[in-house]
Design a protein around this motif. Structure first.
Motif, PDB file in Angstrom:
ATOM      1  N   ASP A 137       0.691  -1.173   0.104  1.00  0.00           N
ATOM      2  CA  ASP A 137       0.030  -0.039  -0.122  1.00  0.00           C
ATOM      3  C   ASP A 137       1.020   1.452  -0.180  1.00  0.00           C
ATOM      4  O   ASP A 137       0.758   1.924  -1.134  1.00  0.00           O
ATOM      5  CB  ASP A 137      -1.073  -0.136   1.126  1.00  0.00           C
ATOM      6  CG  ASP A 137      -2.091   0.956   1.043  1.00  0.00           C
ATOM      7  OD1 ASP A 137      -1.956   1.854   0.044  1.00  0.00           O
ATOM      8  OD2 ASP A 137      -2.998   0.993   2.245  1.00  0.00           O
ATOM      9  N   GLU A 185      -4.883  -5.272   4.126  1.00  0.00           N
ATOM     10  CA  GLU A 185      -4.903  -4.407   2.743  1.00  0.00           C
ATOM     11  C   GLU A 185      -4.885  -5.067   1.582  1.00  0.00           C
ATOM     12  O   GLU A 185      -5.185  -4.861   0.543  1.00  0.00           O
ATOM     13  CB  GLU A 185      -3.714  -3.326   2.948  1.00  0.00           C
ATOM     14  CG  GLU A 185      -3.774  -2.600   4.470  1.00  0.00           C
ATOM     15  CD  GLU A 185      -4.682  -1.458   4.180  1.00  0.00           C
ATOM     16  OE1 GLU A 185      -5.453  -1.219   3.198  1.00  0.00           O
ATOM     17  OE2 GLU A 185      -4.747  -0.692   5.072  1.00  0.00           O
ATOM     18  N   HIS A 240     -12.523   1.614   5.022  1.00  0.00           N
ATOM     19  CA  HIS A 240     -11.759   2.654   5.783  1.00  0.00           C
ATOM     20  C   HIS A 240     -12.798   3.487   6.546  1.00  0.00           C
ATOM     21  O   HIS A 240     -12.394   4.007   7.550  1.00  0.00           O
ATOM     22  CB  HIS A 240     -10.830   3.216   4.751  1.00  0.00           C
ATOM     23  CG  HIS A 240      -9.527   2.244   4.883  1.00  0.00           C
ATOM     24  ND1 HIS A 240      -9.495   1.107   4.068  1.00  0.00           N
ATOM     25  CD2 HIS A 240      -8.112   2.805   5.136  1.00  0.00           C
ATOM     26  CE1 HIS A 240      -8.318   0.755   3.881  1.00  0.00           C
ATOM     27  NE2 HIS A 240      -7.460   1.744   4.621  1.00  0.00           N
ATOM     28  N   HIS A 256      -4.477  -0.476  12.439  1.00  0.00           N
ATOM     29  CA  HIS A 256      -5.397  -0.090  11.343  1.00  0.00           C
ATOM     30  C   HIS A 256      -5.743  -1.214  10.512  1.00  0.00           C
ATOM     31  O   HIS A 256      -7.032  -1.071  10.027  1.00  0.00           O
ATOM     32  CB  HIS A 256      -4.228   0.771  10.405  1.00  0.00           C
ATOM     33  CG  HIS A 256      -4.933   1.264   9.222  1.00  0.00           C
ATOM     34  ND1 HIS A 256      -5.702   2.137   9.073  1.00  0.00           N
ATOM     35  CD2 HIS A 256      -4.530   0.694   7.854  1.00  0.00           C
ATOM     36  CE1 HIS A 256      -5.988   2.538   7.785  1.00  0.00           C
ATOM     37  NE2 HIS A 256      -5.447   1.573   7.052  1.00  0.00           N
ATOM     38  N   VAL A 260      -9.667  -1.876   9.517  1.00  0.00           N
ATOM     39  CA  VAL A 260      -9.965  -2.118   8.122  1.00  0.00           C
ATOM     40  C   VAL A 260     -10.658  -3.611   7.965  1.00  0.00           C
ATOM     41  O   VAL A 260     -11.734  -3.593   7.017  1.00  0.00           O
ATOM     42  CB  VAL A 260      -8.581  -2.121   7.188  1.00  0.00           C
ATOM     43  CG1 VAL A 260      -9.236  -2.492   5.985  1.00  0.00           C
ATOM     44  CG2 VAL A 260      -8.373  -0.875   7.262  1.00  0.00           C
TER      45      VAL A 260
HETATM   46 ZN    ZN Z   1      -5.357   1.395   4.957  1.00  0.00          ZN
END
Ligand code: ZN
Ligand code: NAD
Length: 349
Positions: A137, A185, A240, A256, A260
């Protein structure tokens, strides 16, 4: 080693990926025309594992690298840390042609990139992402920056790297929860645009470097189509809108990627409830998240509190909140007309 080319307005750079390719960094960069003084920005954790092979490779190929350390952690992703980097760059004798290399996760990459974008009005930048999240990412796409006391990533610049070097072998030392956070992700990229990646991840069938490369390719395709985040790139925010709210309400105890993961499960349920995807698609997404060892269950928050944490209370009309929802595996759309009641329903246990 293999490469993925990335085009942006005004240039192109390669993402070089493979296993144990860090010792090739000096050769690759020399072949790309770089040399002389350069800065390797890292933190003590990542530097402790990987600075030596990178520094040696650079020295062996005629560079004069300086190790520039910054403290580990998002709490230090500040203008003050970047100011410390400017001092280190100056002391190392960097000029306008000197390379700044980032060796670390997204926190190091965002700051090294921002420092490279601004030092002497911009010096060439190279990313060596070492966390899975940074590989799939943050390492690609050119966004860099720091946090302000008022919020995350509020100051920054677009700074395209000249090269990205992804060595999957560095993940051997990444702590498990950080690794799983990155998996969220990568799976997100499968859900957005690559059914084969999704399928392989759901079965644990793909060797790590190939999985990473496929996830990078999805991000590359999206950022190439929308380099300055004016439209379609928003699809990368799948999960998100919910996820940030869960992170915030947990007092950032939730990682995070974990936020997510729960957010993608919510988006899947919402999409199914609204008839944007078949219920089986939502079930498949939720079981894949679960298979990867990531959370899918709602944390204990009042639905209205989550709604407010999503920022919905600040919008005049509830419908202005934007949701990225799956319509099939490998396909998402941007919806701005989601009724509040439908959101509250998926937030209700
Ligand atoms: Zn992210
Ligand atoms: N620029 C972008 O497009 C973009 C996109 C997504 C996220 N981000 C930013 O990225 C940051 C999150 O990145 P992250 O998840 O990589 O967090 P991070 O950089 O804090 O890394 C997580 C932890 O793992 C350690 N670590 C990294 N690689 C390691 C390795 N190989 N071995 C052992 N330890 C290792 C780090 O030192 C850190 O302690 C956030 O600040 C976020 O805003 C930026």
């Amino acid at each position: 080693m293999e490469t993925i080319p990335v085009k942006y307005p005004g240039g192109e750079y390669p993402v070089c990926w493979g296993e144990t390719i860090l010792p090739d960094a000096g050769r690759l960069l020399r072949a790309a025309g770089f040399g002389g003084a350069c800065a390797v920005v890292t933190n003590p954790v990542v530097g402790g594992h990987y600075a030596q092979p990178v520094l040696k490779s650079l020295t062996d190929h005629g560079f004069q690298p300086a190790l520039c350390e910054i403290p580990d952690g998002e709490a230090h992703k500040t203008l003050q840390t970047v100011a410390g980097l400017y001092d280190q760059f100056f002391a190392a004798g960097l000029d306008r042609k000197s390379l700044v290399l980032s060796l670390g996760g997204g926190v190091v990459g965002d700051q090294a990139g921002f420092a490279a974008a601004t030092y002497l009005r911009g010096v060439p930048f190279v990313q060596i992402p070492t966390s899975l999240l940074a590989m799939v990412d943050a390492g690609v796409g050119g966004k860099t920056g720091v946090d302000l006391p008022q919020g995350k990533n509020l100051v920054g610049a677009f700074k395209q790297p000249r090269m990205v070097i992804v060595d999957a072998a560095t993940l051997a030392t990444l702590p498990g929860p950080e690794f799983r956070s990155g998996l969220a992700e990568a799976l997100k990229h499968g859900i957005i645009a690559d059914p084969a990646l999704f399928e392989a991840m759901q079965q644990g069938a793909l060797p790590l470097p190939k999985m990473i490369a496929a996830a990078i390719q999805v991000k590359v395709d999206i950022v190439q189509a929308d380099p300055f985040e004016r439209g379609r790139r928003a699809v990368l925010n799948l999960g998100h809108t919910f996820g940030h709210a869960f992170e915030k309400l947990s007092g950032f105890q939730l990682r995070h990627g974990e936020g997510v993961a729960i957010g993608m499960a919510c988006a899947a349920r919402l999409a199914a409830n609204l008839g944007h995807c078949a219920p089986a698609v939502a079930d498949q997404i939720i079981s894949a998240i679960d298979f990867l060892g990531l959370p899918t269950a709602l944390p204990d928050h009042e639905p209205v509190a989550v709604w407010q944490a999503m920022g919905a209370d600040k919008k005049k009309e509830a419908g202005q909140l934007r949701f990225i929802l799956p319509t099939a595996i490998g396909q998402v759309d941007i919806f701005t007309d989601v009724p509040q009641a439908a959101v509250i329903e998926v937030l209700t246990k």
